[in-house]
Write a protein that holds these residues in place. Structure first.
Motif, PDB file in Angstrom:
ATOM      1  N   MET A  37      49.262  32.593  79.957  1.00 40.78           N
ATOM      2  CA  MET A  37      50.629  32.477  80.476  1.00 40.78           C
ATOM      3  C   MET A  37      50.945  33.538  81.526  1.00 40.78           C
ATOM      4  O   MET A  37      51.621  33.266  82.517  1.00 40.78           O
ATOM      5  CB  MET A  37      51.650  32.566  79.339  1.00 40.78           C
ATOM      6  N   LEU A  38      50.466  34.767  81.319  1.00 39.84           N
ATOM      7  CA  LEU A  38      50.758  35.830  82.278  1.00 39.84           C
ATOM      8  C   LEU A  38      50.143  35.510  83.632  1.00 39.84           C
ATOM      9  O   LEU A  38      50.779  35.682  84.680  1.00 39.84           O
ATOM     10  CB  LEU A  38      50.251  37.167  81.738  1.00 39.84           C
TER      11      LEU A  38
ATOM     12  N   ILE B 101      60.274  37.129  88.997  1.00 35.87           N
ATOM     13  CA  ILE B 101      59.031  36.859  88.263  1.00 35.87           C
ATOM     14  C   ILE B 101      59.199  37.501  86.897  1.00 35.87           C
ATOM     15  O   ILE B 101      59.165  38.727  86.766  1.00 35.87           O
ATOM     16  CB  ILE B 101      57.803  37.445  88.984  1.00 35.87           C
ATOM     17  N   GLU B 102      59.393  36.676  85.892  1.00 35.08           N
ATOM     18  CA  GLU B 102      59.733  37.193  84.565  1.00 35.08           C
ATOM     19  C   GLU B 102      58.624  36.845  83.575  1.00 35.08           C
ATOM     20  O   GLU B 102      58.401  35.676  83.257  1.00 35.08           O
ATOM     21  CB  GLU B 102      61.066  36.611  84.106  1.00 35.08           C
ATOM     22  N   CYS B 103      57.965  37.864  83.073  1.00 35.67           N
ATOM     23  CA  CYS B 103      56.814  37.697  82.183  1.00 35.67           C
ATOM     24  C   CYS B 103      57.214  38.025  80.744  1.00 35.67           C
ATOM     25  O   CYS B 103      57.808  39.070  80.493  1.00 35.67           O
ATOM     26  CB  CYS B 103      55.676  38.626  82.623  1.00 35.67           C
ATOM     27  N   PHE B 104      56.869  37.154  79.821  1.00 35.10           N
ATOM     28  CA  PHE B 104      57.162  37.388  78.410  1.00 35.10           C
ATOM     29  C   PHE B 104      56.335  38.542  77.869  1.00 35.10           C
ATOM     30  O   PHE B 104      56.789  39.286  77.000  1.00 35.10           O
ATOM     31  CB  PHE B 104      56.890  36.112  77.610  1.00 35.10           C
ATOM     32  N   ASP B 105      55.122  38.708  78.330  1.00 34.00           N
ATOM     33  CA  ASP B 105      54.283  39.826  77.914  1.00 34.00           C
ATOM     34  C   ASP B 105      54.862  41.142  78.438  1.00 34.00           C
ATOM     35  O   ASP B 105      55.492  41.155  79.505  1.00 34.00           O
ATOM     36  CB  ASP B 105      52.861  39.641  78.448  1.00 34.00           C
ATOM     37  N   PRO B 106      54.680  42.242  77.689  1.00 32.80           N
ATOM     38  CA  PRO B 106      53.842  42.417  76.493  1.00 32.80           C
ATOM     39  C   PRO B 106      54.540  42.181  75.155  1.00 32.80           C
ATOM     40  O   PRO B 106      54.189  42.805  74.150  1.00 32.80           O
ATOM     41  CB  PRO B 106      53.395  43.875  76.618  1.00 32.80           C
TER      42      PRO B 106
ATOM     43  N   PHE C 182      48.618  38.054  72.448  1.00 36.53           N
ATOM     44  CA  PHE C 182      47.495  37.175  72.783  1.00 36.53           C
ATOM     45  C   PHE C 182      46.912  37.697  74.090  1.00 36.53           C
ATOM     46  O   PHE C 182      47.563  37.655  75.133  1.00 36.53           O
ATOM     47  CB  PHE C 182      47.983  35.736  72.923  1.00 36.53           C
ATOM     48  N   VAL C 183      45.682  38.222  74.022  1.00 37.71           N
ATOM     49  CA  VAL C 183      45.137  38.981  75.145  1.00 37.71           C
ATOM     50  C   VAL C 183      43.707  38.545  75.432  1.00 37.71           C
ATOM     51  O   VAL C 183      42.894  38.440  74.499  1.00 37.71           O
ATOM     52  CB  VAL C 183      45.128  40.500  74.842  1.00 37.71           C
TER      53      VAL C 183
ATOM     54  N   ALA D 272      46.353  46.917  75.209  1.00 40.16           N
ATOM     55  CA  ALA D 272      45.563  45.977  76.016  1.00 40.16           C
ATOM     56  C   ALA D 272      46.470  45.059  76.819  1.00 40.16           C
ATOM     57  O   ALA D 272      46.212  44.761  77.992  1.00 40.16           O
ATOM     58  CB  ALA D 272      44.631  45.173  75.116  1.00 40.16           C
ATOM     59  N   LEU D 273      47.553  44.597  76.184  1.00 43.94           N
ATOM     60  CA  LEU D 273      48.462  43.689  76.878  1.00 43.94           C
ATOM     61  C   LEU D 273      49.238  44.406  77.977  1.00 43.94           C
ATOM     62  O   LEU D 273      49.498  43.833  79.044  1.00 43.94           O
ATOM     63  CB  LEU D 273      49.412  43.043  75.866  1.00 43.94           C
TER      64      LEU D 273
END
Length: 591
Positions: free
Chosen positions: A169-170, A194-199, A204-205, A245-246
């Motif tokens: 997804m990222l 640009i909106e990322c749900f992570d971290p 999930f990496v 890691a994420l």
């Protein structure tokens, strides 16, 4: 004039070497620091996800009037105002809450939007017979367990359709943003988010990043169980390494945006904002996650970076108070668009331009119905709800939606029209009593005062009636400025505090009330005492509560955690035990 906002969800400031030295590899955030102005005293406002986004569209606190919910018909929306003034706005995001009931009116405010599927149990890929055997959920109450099992099972099935990094997804979210940039870099007057749900969890990496920290996705499904799980030292380290890691993966994809700006000389005419909605606790204060515990600075004090192309100020930091409600005013002013009357946030331009400028003497932050928090430049005061005042908590809305469902007919029983607030622009809202299950749990944390300048880890609460009253006065003033409902003052007991002496009397009353419940009982420590008090309040059958009190009074030695747990096992019906253990576990993690 152009603006790029890159947003990461649940980004801890102490995960970035730009803020605190760590073993997390974040070279692009280091590079960002060199290119921008970094804010050190930047705070969240309303929590968690969609309440924060309402703050960042409207420039107003959401949490004073309602919990998680959509944008309201009377709200001023920053991206919509841009669109109405000829600025093209585009959102790319993999934050699944935008297409659930409680977030469905946010993304249509943009000129265009692209939603990337697959995050956190998103109902994306269809399979009737998913594997529902999920370990580690024994202590979750039945009322929440099935929903959690469903989310984890769906998430694990979604992952089967993302075997490579370019399926992640990222990757897809940032690539969608890059596609917009490649197509529109030479155009003018646009805003890209640009909106990322992570971290954000679940972590999930791709293995490439996990290998950097010595862990593998096969070891752990990435789901953080918040406070109820028993984290061994080994498991805690494993979980932290997944988050690291994420964050490193997020850093790599931030680098793609910075590279593009370098290659196309976009620094000359493009504002850049990099931010988050809130942080996370990863073992600090003996807590994991968010939402349940007091809003310590690991959650509230968040990273923020900004570049003004016309000011050209970079590689500097600012220590003034600022927060998420300031984001919309900042962007509107950059495009020379009038800031609406009811937008309480303030543009950051003057603060960036002049290090001596002050936007806020104090700010508020918190969850609806939880501790009300106020911060100034040195102190943070956390005000807990008052016991017995649950009936004074109301929600105000014209869009009766929760995170993932509509309000039930039962919740709407007794709702009445209310026209108390100027910011609703003459429109009446529904006013209804809330039945937040966490309401009583928040009370147990009590009031906390910290000097977070001298005690940044917030490990030493202060007992200082004079300073507490000073912070209460600031809290009341900000509540009044932001049109907090009158009943909220009663809910937090603020209607009884008019002097330092009132604060002292309150301390005495609360101490006496606790002692009345625990008289003639000795506990091994105050955590166990808090656990006992929580259990007494949580037992639905008050005859059992009395039996519990009698049992511990008859205990000759100091009462231990095992004494309480064993009593629950022996005296409470099996279906009720999980709920009680869940609340007990939360209490025993209070620092």
């Amino acid at each position: 004039m152009k603006v790029i906002q890159v947003m990461f969800d649940t980004l801890k400031r102490n995960a970035l070497n730009a803020y605190e030295a760590s073993d997390i590899q974040t070279p692009n955030f280091d590079r960002l620091q060199q290119k921008t102005v970094q804010f050190n005293q930047f705070f969240a406002g309303s929590l968690p996800c969609m309440p924060a986004r309402r703050d960042m569209q409207t420039g107003r606190y959401n949490f004073l009037h309602r919990g998680w919910g959509p944008m309201e018909p009377f709200d001023d929306s920053m991206p919509e105002l841009l669109k109405q003034n000829g600025i093209y706005t585009h959102l790319v995001t993999d934050h699944k809450h935008y297409w659930r009931d409680g977030g469905a009116t946010y993304h249509p405010r943009y000129s265009s939007y692209e939603l990337i599927r697959g995050q956190e149990g998103d109902s994306w890929k269809a399979k009737v017979d998913k594997d529902m055997n999920i370990d580690g959920l024994d202590n979750i109450p039945d009322e929440f367990k099935q929903r959690k099992i469903g989310s984890i099972a769906q998430d694990l099935y979604n992952r089967e359709h993302m075997p490579k990094e370019e399926d992640h997804m990222l990757y897809r979210t940032v690539e969608a943003g890059m596609e917009f940039l490649r197509e529109n870099k030479d155009a003018d007057n646009w805003f890209l988010q640009i909106e990322c749900f992570d971290p954000h969890e679940p972590f999930f990496v791709p293995e490439k990043y996990l290998n950097m920290y010595g862990v593998s996705q096969e070891e752990f499904n990435g789901w953080l169980m918040y406070s109820h799980d028993d984290y061994t030292s080994e498991k805690a380290d494993q979980l932290k390494n997944f988050y690291k890691a994420l964050v490193t993966m997020c850093d790599a994809y931030l680098g793609k945006v910075l590279d593009f700006m370098d290659e196309h000389n976009m620094w000359e005419d493009t504002m850049l904002i990099v931010n988050t909605d809130h942080g996370l606790l990863l073992g600090e204060h003996d807590w994991w996650g968010k939402n349940i515990m007091p809003v310590y600075n690991e959650i509230a004090n968040i990273p923020f970076f900004i570049w003004y192309p016309d000011l050209g100020i970079q590689n500097e930091s600012r220590n003034q108070l600022a927060q998420n409600i300031d984001v919309p005013a900042t962007i509107l002013e950059f495009f020379d668009i009038e800031i609406p009357e009811f937008m309480k946030g303030k543009s950051l331009r003057k603060v960036v331009e002049s290090p001596g400028e002050v936007n806020h003497e104090a700010i508020l932050f918190g969850y609806f119905g939880s501790n009300m928090n106020v911060a100034d430049q040195e102190y943070i005061y956390m005000r807990a709800p008052m016991p017995g005042k649950e009936d004074y908590l109301y929600e105000y809305t014209l869009s009766p939606m929760r995170m993932n469902r509509r309000f039930t007919p039962e919740e709407l029983q007794g709702a009445e029209l209310d026209n108390s607030f100027a910011f609703t622009k003459g429109v009446s809202t529904l006013k209804m009593q809330t039945s937040d299950f966490m309401g009583k749990n928040y009370q147990r944390f009590g009031n906390k005062l910290f000097n977070y300048k001298e005690d940044p880890a917030q490990k030493s609460p202060l007992t200082d009636a004079e300073k507490e009253f000073e912070m209460i006065e600031k809290l009341k003033r900000l509540m009044e400025e932001n049109e907090a409902p009158e009943t909220l003052y009663t809910y937090y007991g603020l209607d009884q505090i008019h002097s330092v002496e009132d604060v002292r009397k309150e301390h005495e009353v609360l101490d006496r009330e606790q002692e009345a419940v625990t008289e003639e009982i000795t506990f091994v420590n105050y955590h166990v005492k808090d656990g006992y008090l929580t259990l007494i309040n949580a037992l639905k059958d008050k005859t059992k509560a009395q039996a519990m009190k009698q049992h511990v009074q008859e205990t000759k030695a100091a009462v231990t955690e095992d004494d309480i747990r064993n009593w629950i096992k022996d005296n409470v019906d099996k279906e009720e035990q999980a709920r009680l253990f869940y609340q007990l576990d939360m209490t025993l993690r209070v620092d």
